[in-house]
Design a protein around this motif. Structure first.
Motif, short mmCIF file in Angstrom:
data_model
loop_
_atom_site.label_atom_id
_atom_site.label_comp_id
_atom_site.label_asym_id
_atom_site.label_seq_id
_atom_site.Cartn_x
_atom_site.Cartn_y
_atom_site.Cartn_z
N THR A 105 -4.23 0.69 6.29
CA THR A 105 -4.30 -0.76 6.11
C THR A 105 -5.27 -1.32 7.13
OG1 THR A 105 -2.00 -0.83 5.37
CG2 THR A 105 -2.94 -2.90 6.14
N ILE A 106 -6.11 -2.22 6.67
CA ILE A 106 -7.03 -2.92 7.58
C ILE A 106 -6.50 -4.34 7.74
CG2 ILE A 106 -9.38 -3.78 7.95
CD1 ILE A 106 -9.25 -0.76 7.98
N ILE A 107 -6.40 -4.78 8.99
CA ILE A 107 -5.94 -6.14 9.30
C ILE A 107 -7.09 -6.87 9.97
CG2 ILE A 107 -4.23 -7.55 10.51
CD1 ILE A 107 -2.60 -4.74 10.55
N GLU A 108 -7.52 -7.93 9.34
CA GLU A 108 -8.57 -8.78 9.91
C GLU A 108 -7.87 -10.01 10.50
OE1 GLU A 108 -12.81 -10.51 8.42
OE2 GLU A 108 -11.08 -10.85 7.11
N TYR A 136 -6.06 -5.74 4.02
CA TYR A 136 -6.84 -4.98 3.03
C TYR A 136 -6.29 -3.57 2.90
CZ TYR A 136 -10.41 -8.58 3.89
OH TYR A 136 -11.09 -9.75 4.04
N ASP A 137 -6.54 -2.96 1.75
CA ASP A 137 -6.24 -1.54 1.55
C ASP A 137 -7.33 -0.74 2.25
OD1 ASP A 137 -5.68 1.01 0.76
OD2 ASP A 137 -5.85 0.63 -1.39
N GLY A 138 -6.97 -0.04 3.31
CA GLY A 138 -7.95 0.69 4.11
C GLY A 138 -8.54 1.90 3.42
N LEU A 139 -7.81 2.48 2.47
CA LEU A 139 -8.32 3.66 1.77
C LEU A 139 -9.58 3.33 0.97
CD1 LEU A 139 -5.01 5.37 0.63
CD2 LEU A 139 -6.53 6.04 2.50
N GLU A 140 -9.72 2.09 0.53
CA GLU A 140 -10.92 1.68 -0.20
C GLU A 140 -12.09 1.40 0.74
OE1 GLU A 140 -9.91 -1.78 -2.41
OE2 GLU A 140 -8.51 -0.74 -3.72
N LEU A 157 0.69 1.53 8.62
CA LEU A 157 1.72 0.79 7.90
C LEU A 157 1.21 0.36 6.53
CD1 LEU A 157 2.87 -1.43 10.87
CD2 LEU A 157 4.23 0.35 9.77
N PRO A 158 2.08 0.27 5.54
CA PRO A 158 1.65 -0.19 4.22
C PRO A 158 1.16 -1.64 4.28
CG PRO A 158 3.87 0.75 4.12
CD PRO A 158 3.50 0.66 5.56
N ALA A 159 0.27 -1.99 3.38
CA ALA A 159 -0.32 -3.33 3.36
C ALA A 159 0.72 -4.42 3.11
CB ALA A 159 -1.42 -3.41 2.30
N ASP A 160 1.81 -4.09 2.44
CA ASP A 160 2.82 -5.10 2.14
C ASP A 160 3.92 -5.17 3.21
OD1 ASP A 160 4.04 -2.70 1.58
OD2 ASP A 160 4.81 -3.30 -0.37
N GLU A 212 -17.27 -6.86 0.80
CA GLU A 212 -17.26 -6.49 -0.62
C GLU A 212 -15.87 -6.60 -1.26
OE1 GLU A 212 -18.75 -2.49 -0.81
OE2 GLU A 212 -20.35 -2.93 0.63
N TYR A 213 -14.84 -6.82 -0.45
CA TYR A 213 -13.47 -6.78 -0.95
C TYR A 213 -12.74 -8.09 -0.70
CZ TYR A 213 -14.12 -1.76 -1.33
OH TYR A 213 -14.58 -0.53 -1.69
N LYS A 214 -11.78 -8.37 -1.56
CA LYS A 214 -10.88 -9.50 -1.35
C LYS A 214 -9.61 -8.96 -0.72
CE LYS A 214 -12.39 -12.34 -5.20
NZ LYS A 214 -13.04 -13.45 -4.89
N PRO A 215 -9.00 -9.72 0.19
CA PRO A 215 -7.77 -9.23 0.80
C PRO A 215 -6.62 -9.14 -0.20
CG PRO A 215 -8.32 -11.44 1.61
CD PRO A 215 -9.43 -11.01 0.70
N LEU A 216 -5.75 -8.15 0.00
CA LEU A 216 -4.54 -8.02 -0.82
C LEU A 216 -3.57 -9.15 -0.49
CD1 LEU A 216 -3.88 -4.19 -0.41
CD2 LEU A 216 -4.95 -5.33 -2.36
N TYR A 217 -3.50 -9.47 0.81
CA TYR A 217 -2.63 -10.55 1.29
C TYR A 217 -3.40 -11.34 2.34
CZ TYR A 217 0.88 -7.39 -0.61
OH TYR A 217 1.59 -6.57 -1.43
#
Length: 192
Positions: A72-75, A55-59, A99-102, A29-34
């Motif tokens: 943060t979610i890392i795929e 991805y922002d894991g809080l969402e 860790l922060p997504a950025d 359902e989400y697009k990656p931030l990076y």
């Protein structure tokens, strides 16, 4: 962990199905931030291209209150081609991190995590670490320290066995023999 100023990176595995598959389903359902790709790289007889989607894991995580803060979610997706057989394989893994997504170089942090997992696998397979019964916490710490020393020594020194009796034993058998006692480890290291 967060209270002590540390961060974490945890692979989401099938042994926690509600978390793993819940995250996997919600990612659609989400697009990656990076998103970035590393490779292709040649190593260990294969050509590998790795893609990381951040991805922002809080969402995404349903019970985010339990994790207490930044998520943060890392795929990770890898496409591998074996050089000898030209066989293509795809692999996908999911990680959750504080860790922060950025954060730069999340991919290298994930890859470093594999070296730790690899060591734990080696300790379990070669030294039967999960099967050894320990009578007290102090005994467990001492045995764990000896086993890690043995594993490190063998990782560096694998092909240099000198005694004939050691050469007849398999590496795993020799590691188990040496790891059961500090005296045996010292004798093994001292041989000429």
């Amino acid at each position: 962990m967060r209270g002590k100023g540390a961060d974490f990176l945890i692979e989401l595995k099938a042994n926690q199905p509600s978390l793993r598959y819940g995250v996997e389903d919600r990612l659609k359902e989400y697009k990656p931030l990076y998103s970035y790709t590393e490779g292709p790289e040649l190593g260990h007889g294969r050509i590998e291209t790795r893609t990381y989607n951040i991805y922002d894991g809080l969402e995404i995580i349903a019970d985010k209150e339990k994790w207490g803060g930044n998520m943060t979610i890392i795929e990770y997706e890898a496409e591998t081609v074996r050089k000898t057989t030209a066989k293509h394989t795809r692999e996908k893994r999911l990680y959750v991190s504080s860790l922060p997504a950025d954060t730069p170089f999340l991919g290298s942090i994930v890859r470093h995590h594999w070296s730790i997992e690899s060591m734990h696998w080696g300790l379990d397979v070669n030294l039967l670490q999960d099967k050894v019964k320990r009578k007290s916490a102090k005994a467990a710490r001492n045995l764990d320290t000896i086993q890690r020393m043995v594993y490190s020594v063998f990782s560096i020194w694998k092909g240099l066995r000198k005694k004939r009796s050691d050469k007849r034993k398999g590496v795993a058998e020799l590691m188990r023999h040496v790891s059961m006692s500090f005296t045996q480890l010292m004798r093994f290291l001292y041989q000429k």
